[in-house]
Design an enzyme around this catalytic site. Structure first.
Site, PDB file in Angstrom:
ATOM      1  CE1 TYR A  19      -3.532   3.040   1.006  1.00 20.99           C
ATOM      2  CE2 TYR A  19      -1.763   3.558   2.888  1.00 20.99           C
ATOM      3  CZ  TYR A  19      -3.445   3.267   1.485  1.00 20.99           C
ATOM      4  OH  TYR A  19      -3.608   4.666   1.540  1.00 20.99           O
ATOM      5  CG  MET A  20       1.806   4.985  -2.876  1.00 23.78           C
ATOM      6  SD  MET A  20       3.536   5.227  -4.105  1.00 23.78           S
ATOM      7  CE  MET A  20       2.027   4.693  -4.845  1.00 23.78           C
ATOM      8  CG  ASN A  21      -1.513   7.602   2.910  1.00 27.13           C
ATOM      9  OD1 ASN A  21      -0.806   6.283   3.038  1.00 27.13           O
ATOM     10  ND2 ASN A  21      -1.233   7.992   2.899  1.00 27.13           N
ATOM     11  CG  ASP A  22      -0.177  11.881   2.614  1.00 27.55           C
ATOM     12  OD1 ASP A  22      -0.870  10.912   1.617  1.00 27.55           O
ATOM     13  OD2 ASP A  22      -0.664  12.514   3.441  1.00 27.55           O
ATOM     14  CD1 TRP A  46      -3.260   4.950   5.684  1.00 27.93           C
ATOM     15  CD2 TRP A  46      -4.195   4.320   7.621  1.00 27.93           C
ATOM     16  NE1 TRP A  46      -2.399   5.766   6.122  1.00 27.93           N
ATOM     17  CE2 TRP A  46      -3.164   5.559   7.696  1.00 27.93           C
ATOM     18  CE3 TRP A  46      -4.217   3.600   8.647  1.00 27.93           C
ATOM     19  CZ2 TRP A  46      -2.671   6.050   8.953  1.00 27.93           C
ATOM     20  CZ3 TRP A  46      -4.129   4.485   9.769  1.00 27.93           C
ATOM     21  CH2 TRP A  46      -3.178   5.590  10.041  1.00 27.93           C
ATOM     22  CD1 TRP A  81       1.747   7.946  10.306  1.00 31.61           C
ATOM     23  CD2 TRP A  81       0.262   9.342  10.592  1.00 31.61           C
ATOM     24  NE1 TRP A  81      -0.175   7.551  11.222  1.00 31.61           N
ATOM     25  CE2 TRP A  81      -0.653   8.197  10.638  1.00 31.61           C
ATOM     26  CE3 TRP A  81      -1.282  10.640  11.094  1.00 31.61           C
ATOM     27  CZ2 TRP A  81      -2.240   8.109  11.461  1.00 31.61           C
ATOM     28  CZ3 TRP A  81      -2.252  10.834  11.461  1.00 31.61           C
ATOM     29  CH2 TRP A  81      -3.314   9.723  11.296  1.00 31.61           C
ATOM     30  CB  THR A  82       2.540  12.525   5.589  1.00 30.15           C
ATOM     31  OG1 THR A  82       1.983  11.895   4.280  1.00 30.15           O
ATOM     32  CG2 THR A  82       2.814  14.471   4.613  1.00 30.15           C
ATOM     33  CG  ASP A 148       0.228  16.163   6.749  1.00 30.75           C
ATOM     34  OD1 ASP A 148       0.318  15.027   7.346  1.00 30.75           O
ATOM     35  OD2 ASP A 148      -1.138  16.234   6.514  1.00 30.75           O
ATOM     36  CD  GLU A 206      -5.291  14.530   6.523  1.00 32.02           C
ATOM     37  OE1 GLU A 206      -5.266  13.787   6.848  1.00 32.02           O
ATOM     38  OE2 GLU A 206      -5.608  14.433   4.528  1.00 32.02           O
TER      39      GLU A 206
HETATM   40  C1  FRU Z   1      -2.816  12.683   4.352  1.00 35.23           C
HETATM   41  C2  FRU Z   1      -3.048  11.833   5.368  1.00 35.23           C
HETATM   42  C3  FRU Z   1      -1.462  13.010   5.863  1.00 35.23           C
HETATM   43  C4  FRU Z   1      -1.248  11.639   7.233  1.00 35.23           C
HETATM   44  C5  FRU Z   1      -0.663  10.161   6.651  1.00 35.23           C
HETATM   45  C6  FRU Z   1      -1.295   9.650   7.104  1.00 35.23           C
HETATM   46  O1  FRU Z   1      -3.480  11.387   3.319  1.00 35.23           O
HETATM   47  O2  FRU Z   1      -3.543  12.172   6.770  1.00 35.23           O
HETATM   48  O3  FRU Z   1      -2.460  14.529   6.436  1.00 35.23           O
HETATM   49  O4  FRU Z   1      -0.147  12.016   7.666  1.00 35.23           O
HETATM   50  O5  FRU Z   1      -2.118  10.939   5.411  1.00 35.23           O
HETATM   51  O6  FRU Z   1      -0.850   7.705   6.378  1.00 35.23           O
END
Ligand code: FRU
Length: 550
Positions: A19-22, A46, A81-82, A148, A206
């Site tokens: 998985y990946m996000n920011d 996640w 986190w970010t 963030d 965010e």
């Molecule tokens: C945005 C967010 C950030 C947080 C991160 C957690 O998508 O919710 O605010 O740092 O993703 O994965």
């Protein structure tokens, strides 16, 4: 499963697995582009959030390195986190400032350092245990509303950084806010009084970003380094990701470094209520300055809209959107242009050209392009002039999302392209324009993505998304579409607006994927003046040769 295998992109940034996000800490360092990303190294959903890390020579072909930092301290056990990465101008240390989650899920900031700044790959990271955590939310800020961190300006006169952190204030009006901190070392951070900016009723901000763009003069067309914040003819773009609705908004305005306040040029187009970076599935964007090509590049992630079970079955989830250059639009003066980086054009292979194709009212025209799973499409449209001048449509206040999409016929729209379409047009993704005339006679042009028929599967979120953009006198309507299996990104009018969709066709895949022009306007014939369609090469995506696993 053939369908799930097909969904994997060929030229977008993707994990090797899971998985990946920011996107986080994007930068150019000693010959390499670096991208860090919110990553679950163990599963396709996640959780266990760590900083994945990849490097590239061209922003297209990637080597994935070992996970840079993972949750293994009390101050980040709920997730790393970010955050951001900063190269210190005096001694060259490379400092990561990130949001850590405690076991209570409280958000606090901590620091990690690149173990060896002389390593261009920055493979190894060390948490600074003696000082961590370096920052907790100030009084009045919720313990889970503080994240963030992102440096926006380096003051060369006193060697201090200003950085922004997003939050909200529910004791006001569910107000989204960005706070400003100042620091010399990312260890001692001081909150500056007041806030950078706030907007009522929009909720948590965010991934706040604030960056300079050249608005006139000799720097036009160039991206600006953060040290150019105070240069002449510069405007400041404030961008925030609205956690309530999961969309990225921006506004253009000016930042005063002395008062550390930002004000929008036009109060009715403020952050969270005005312009979107992208109307579709695109979130947590972040920019960096690329010194090689003197440009500002934006990354944003494109999540899944299928089910969590499907992601687990695929073994991966999410892409990063194609990196975009960001420039102020000097022609309109009211928006930025986001446009695929020029390197994307190096992936173009076979090209098919079509010109002056008349698309009659209520008709479709197939474009025979061969393999249609990875494409770059450029199209220019002209509406018959009589129709444009005479067509009357009561001001229906057209809105992509509440419209019936590509099948709902109006006088001057919808018209555009179907991509990832099957032969009988029962499965397709539509990118279209819709022109509406307001009662005052003015024309409004919308770019919309219609996902409603994009898949016959029933575990998918499908929407119609989009919004208006400026068309100047004498301009043809232009569209650029990148199709990469389950991701479709459209850019209108040179990047004045964009829309990104994730789509999961069941039939329109492999050799059964097709492309059509369509026109569902009842009052206008459309001419596709020029349509160019390139098949796109794939990019490499693998572990760095000397690191066998992540
Ligand atoms: C945005 C967010 C950030 C947080 C991160 C957690 O998508 O919710 O605010 O740092 O993703 O994965």
């Amino acid at each position: 499963n053939q369908m799930l295998t097909w969904q994997r992109a060929g030229f977008h940034f993707r994990t090797v697995k899971n998985y990946m996000n920011d996107p986080s800490g994007p930068m150019y360092y000693k010959g390499w582009y670096h991208l860090f990303y919110q990553h679950n190294p163990n599963y396709a959903y996640w959780g266990d959030i760590s900083w994945g890390h990849a490097v590239s020579r061209d922003l297209l072909n990637w080597f994935h390195l070992p996970v840079a930092v993972k949750p293994d301290r009390w101050y980040d056990i709920y997730g790393v986190w970010t955050g951001s990465i900063t190269v210190m101008p005096d001694d060259g240390r490379v400092v990561m400032l990130y949001t850590g989650g405690t076991k209570e899920k409280y958000q606090i900031m901590s620091v990690a350092m690149a173990a060896d700044p002389s390593d261009p790959l920055l493979v190894e990271w060390v948490k600074y245990d003696e000082v961590n955590p370096v920052l907790r939310p100030p009084p009045g800020i919720g313990l889970t509303d503080f994240r963030d961190p992102n440096p926006i300006w380096y003051n060369t006169t006193d060697s201090t950084w200003q950085l922004v952190i997003g939050s909200k204030n529910d004791s006001l009006q569910h107000t989204g806010i960005a706070m400003v901190y100042t620091t010399k070392d990312f260890i001692n951070l001081t909150l500056l009084p007041g806030v950078l900016h706030s907007v009522d009723h929009v909720g948590m901000w965010e991934c706040v970003d604030l960056f300079p763009v050249a608005s006139s003069g000799p720097l036009i067309g160039r991206g600006l380094d953060r040290s150019m914040m105070l240069a002449d003819n510069v405007k400041h773009v404030l961008k925030a990701s609205m956690n309530d609705e999961w969309h990225d908004y921006y506004a253009i305005g000016s930042y005063d470094v002395a008062t550390h306040r930002w004000v929008p040029d036009d109060e009715s187009v403020d952050v969270g209520i005005g312009m979107r970076i992208d109307w579709g599935k695109f979130y947590a964007s972040r920019t960096f300055y690329d010194p090689v090509k003197e440009r500002r590049v934006m990354w944003g992630y494109v999540g899944e809209t299928d089910s969590g079970d499907a992601d687990v079955a695929k073994g991966w989830a999410s892409f990063q959107g194609i990196p975009r250059t960001v420039l102020f639009d000097v022609k309109t003066g009211t928006n930025v242009l986001t446009w695929p980086i020029e390197e994307v054009e190096s992936l173009r292979m076979t090209r098919k050209d079509f010109s002056d194709i008349v698309v009659n009212k209520g008709s479709t025209v197939e474009l025979h392009v061969g393999d249609a799973n990875q494409l770059d499409i450029e199209a220019e449209f002209e509406m018959d002039k009589d129709a444009l001048e005479t067509a009357i449509e009561a001001d229906i206040g057209y809105n992509c999302s509440s419209s019936g999409g590509a099948v709902s016929r109006g006088v001057l729209g919808p018209f555009g392209l179907f991509v990832l379409a099957n032969q009988d047009l029962t499965e397709l993704t539509a990118t279209y324009f819709y022109v509406s005339r307001a009662t005052d006679g003015s024309l409004h042009t919308h770019l919309c993505h219609d996902e409603m028929r994009s898949s016959k599967a029933n575990d998918i979120v499908k929407r119609v998304v989009g919004g208006t953009f400026t068309v100047l006198d004498g301009e043809l309507l232009s569209l650029r579409i990148l199709v990469d299996h389950s991701i479709v990104e459209s850019f209108a009018q040179g990047g004045r607006t964009s829309a990104t969709s994730r789509v999961y066709p069941t039939e329109a895949i492999y050799e059964r994927a097709r492309v059509f022009l369509f026109n569902n306007a009842t009052g206008a014939t459309i001419t596709a003046k020029a349509v160019k369609v390139w098949q796109m090469n794939s990019t490499s995506n693998q572990y760095y040769p000397f690191t066998s696993s992540n």
